[in-house]
Design an enzyme around this catalytic site. Structure first.
Site, PDB file in Angstrom:
ATOM      1  N   ASP B 252       0.838  -1.205   0.000  1.00 38.09           N
ATOM      2  CA  ASP B 252       0.000   0.000   0.000  1.00 38.09           C
ATOM      3  C   ASP B 252       0.873   1.257   0.000  1.00 38.09           C
ATOM      4  O   ASP B 252       0.607   2.212  -0.728  1.00 38.09           O
ATOM      5  CB  ASP B 252      -0.916   0.009   1.229  1.00 38.09           C
ATOM      6  CG  ASP B 252      -1.754  -1.261   1.330  1.00 38.09           C
ATOM      7  OD1 ASP B 252      -2.457  -1.564   0.359  1.00 38.09           O
ATOM      8  OD2 ASP B 252      -1.685  -1.944   2.355  1.00 38.09           O
ATOM      9  N   HIS B 280      -4.975  -2.981   6.640  1.00 39.19           N
ATOM     10  CA  HIS B 280      -4.791  -3.302   5.226  1.00 39.19           C
ATOM     11  C   HIS B 280      -6.163  -3.688   4.656  1.00 39.19           C
ATOM     12  O   HIS B 280      -6.488  -4.863   4.490  1.00 39.19           O
ATOM     13  CB  HIS B 280      -3.792  -4.446   5.083  1.00 39.19           C
ATOM     14  CG  HIS B 280      -3.597  -4.892   3.664  1.00 39.19           C
ATOM     15  ND1 HIS B 280      -3.038  -4.100   2.699  1.00 39.19           N
ATOM     16  CD2 HIS B 280      -3.921  -6.042   3.039  1.00 39.19           C
ATOM     17  CE1 HIS B 280      -3.007  -4.745   1.550  1.00 39.19           C
ATOM     18  NE2 HIS B 280      -3.537  -5.930   1.725  1.00 39.19           N
TER      19      HIS B 280
END
Lengths: 440, 440
Positions: B252, B280
């Site tokens: 990410d 996440h």
């Protein structure tokens, strides 16, 4: 876009060349073989996608001014940005960027290889790299996916990524061309068919390299049948030295080393001087006569000569098939590793006394192998991208007999693709099917 | 092998422990949730394969003498050979071998990661490595295939490969545990189901790490939902510092950097100080308030604040889904790269002024985030495998509001798996489905 449209004046010269050569190879293919009754237009000619902007309203004078735009449209995402590597502290000591073109870039082998190339582990930590990725109309979206994953990986050395389906664009200024893409054999397809279909791909790619690649380009052909594909490629690229073309037999060499290590009960780093002779097929000859373990001849270390003569070669050849059974698909990861090994062997001086195997052009070889084919032989490099053949190897009757067989196969393959290398009409008399399983 | 057979006295102690914990987690799972009417025995309990030799005829005294044999049967092929790294010129300056255990080792992410680990590009050129690969009964053949490809790659630093399906064997003395394996969500499966099924896997693996891994083991959880899986894992490993567990949010972070670079028109190496806060999942918070481009606050460089607030986060979150659409499968290659980045960030001193994101345990955090969860936060490392949280970050209302939302989600996930972390009966009240697409 139909072929006719390619004459639109806003297209760059290279696209026109591409279309022209495409038509020629199509015609020669038609001429050559009566077996292909329902021969269809090659894929690119039917669905060609040229990344230049085509506008039939545009006046002819627009050709030159439009060209920069064409270039821009090829690059991908963050890699379209400009920067000056010489202006910044961290990058100003870097070498000049190298262009690496990869075909079959959306496939599994490339999916391993591209990230290795981009990470710097192949060409070194101060070598910026431009990746030019060749895919097909069908795989174009996957190619974009690969480019996106390369973006997300933030590799500092990866400075350009371009994607395309025209080898005349993707091979532009290539210093390395890693030709991985090839059609896998479909059900019921004979080896002769595969030779012809893939041969046409490699004829076109050879022409493209000849037209647009660096004159120093090193070409490693991975797509099978890789020896004969490499031959077709080099014959279609007369302006590039034949010596610059390689057919990948490094995975076979690596597998042979591992099998000898296992049999001898030593770790694989003790095995050296392994040659794969000949074709990347089941006629390949993993040479245990010249190979060494801990510096000693293999036959002194492995005294089970029956195993060497009767089982070893088969173990090497059947490794790919065994892996497909275990893993459900072909060995992409270790193939990619062996491509890296092959590149590193050409850009690093070969360790004293050792050598590596590569399928290279036979003209002028010191072993008496027929000229005019691509044959895996023992090579040494000074690390300059070039190689020389090793002279001090020995032969015995067993080895010579095996070499003769793989040589005969490669000569037969050559006759099969005569139409693709400018030597008349192709005639296929391949005696048996000797393709290795699964390694496309 | 049925569970009952595990009490056969020829099995090593670790196998018995494994079976025991398996039964406990099964019982607690049954107790916890009335929603799981048709709850089945966990996979391993049904099809457990323990690599010790089970022989009900053997006398009980055989337990101890059999143990060395058990160990030997775990290694693979050429990696079963013995050698003395200190005895040879090329290897005697090498560091002590490190043990890296990888779960989900037959999957695609591992297929990229293992070859990076083995090549030396992660831990360095004089660090020999032992890979211990955890798979399942179903994937065992594929695991053998992976081991064969690792053999064929001839990596000099790769000195041991062991494969198995029992975490109590595979995690033995692990100094790094990269927990990639998790069940992907099937059709119609709710997030609560996934949390429970994968939670049980990570509870067992936590127990196994607690029992057999190095006390210094660093654990990176990749299998999703990775934050809560990491929490479950650390709660089941009370003898290992909670600080040693990470949930992977590095992909990410990398994606966020790339998107900021694209928007700003700079190369990605100019973007720094990017934090992913929280889970996440789609509630993750890519922080553009503290991030910098060319050393300047992002908001000074990218003046389109509407884009930052309304589009940037979505672009990061939707990257995985976009890739699945393009590429037809999830982003294994760039995930593997981000795992390498995460490891390197812990074993290399963080560059002055910068930081990296990792999902870590919140106890003692300076930001006022709820304790007792695994939350992605900005970290710095001295390169010793440890990290400290960055103190000089700023918050505004926008950022705080987002952080509160992802915090609430992680607290809800925690309530959902209470039965797996010794905090009573699990109760799932997840408000919405916030799983990221495709990244198993």
């Amino acid at each position: 876009m139909a072929v006719a449209e390619l004459t639109t004046p806003t297209c760059p010269k290279s696209a026109l060349r591409s279309s022209h050569s495409q038509q020629l190879s199509y015609l020669s293919a038609r001429f050559h073989s009566r077996r292909h009754q329902s021969f269809r237009l090659p894929h690119r000619a039917r669905n060609a996608r040229i990344s230049c902007s085509v506008n039939s309203q545009a006046p002819p004078v627009a050709v030159k001014t439009e060209e920069p735009k064409t270039k821009q449209s090829e690059c991908f995402g963050v890699f379209c940005l400009t920067y000056d590597l010489k202006a910044e502290e961290e990058t100003k000591s870097w070498k000049k960027m190298i262009n690496v073109s990869v075909s079959g870039a959306a496939g599994m082998i490339s999916n391993h290889l591209l990230f290795k190339l981009a990470s710097g582990q192949v060409f070194g930590p101060n070598q910026p790299i431009a990746l030019k990725l060749l895919g097909s109309e069908r795989s174009f979206q996957a190619l974009e996916g690969v480019a996106m994953e390369l973006e997300d990986s933030l590799f500092p050395l990866l400075r350009e990524v371009k994607i395309g389906i025209d080898p005349y664009e993707v091979f532009q200024d290539a210093e390395w061309a890693l030709l991985i893409g090839a059609k896998p054999r479909g059900p019921g397809m004979e080896r002769a068919d595969l030779l012809d279909i893939n041969g046409q791909i490699f004829a076109e790619q050879g022409k493209a390299l000849n037209a647009v690649a660096s004159r120093k380009v090193k070409v490693i052909v991975v797509g099978n049948p890789c020896n004969t594909n490499a031959l077709i490629c080099l014959k279609n690229a007369p302006n590039i030295p034949a010596k610059n073309f390689h057919g990948l037999t490094r995975l076979d060499e690596n597998r042979a080393k591992c099998q000898l290590a296992l049999k001898a009960g030593v770790f694989y780093d003790k095995v050296s001087n392994v040659t794969i002779w000949g074709n990347h097929s089941t006629t390949q000859v993993p040479d245990f006569l010249n190979a060494r373990i801990n510096g000693l001849p293999v036959k002194e270390v492995i005294t089970d000569h029956k195993w060497l003569e009767e089982e070893f070669t088969e173990k090497v050849q059947k490794r790919g098939g065994a892996l497909i059974q275990k893993w459900g698909r072909s060995s992409a990861a270790s193939t990619a590793v062996s491509i890296v090994d092959a590149i590193k062997s050409l850009i690093t001086p070969t360790p004293e006394g050792d050598w590596f195997s590569s399928g290279v052009y036979t003209d002028g070889n010191p072993y008496g192998i027929a000229e005019g084919i691509v044959f895996s032989m023992p090579c040494r490099s000074k690390g300059d991208g070039d190689y020389e053949l090793v002279k001090d190897v020995i032969f015995d009757d067993y080895l010579l007999k095996k070499i003769t067989k793989t040589e005969a196969e490669l000569l037969a393959e050559k006759r099969c693709v005569a139409h693709l290398i400018g030597e008349g009409v192709g005639f296929c008399d391949l005696p048996e099917d000797t393709m290795l399983p699964g390694e496309m």
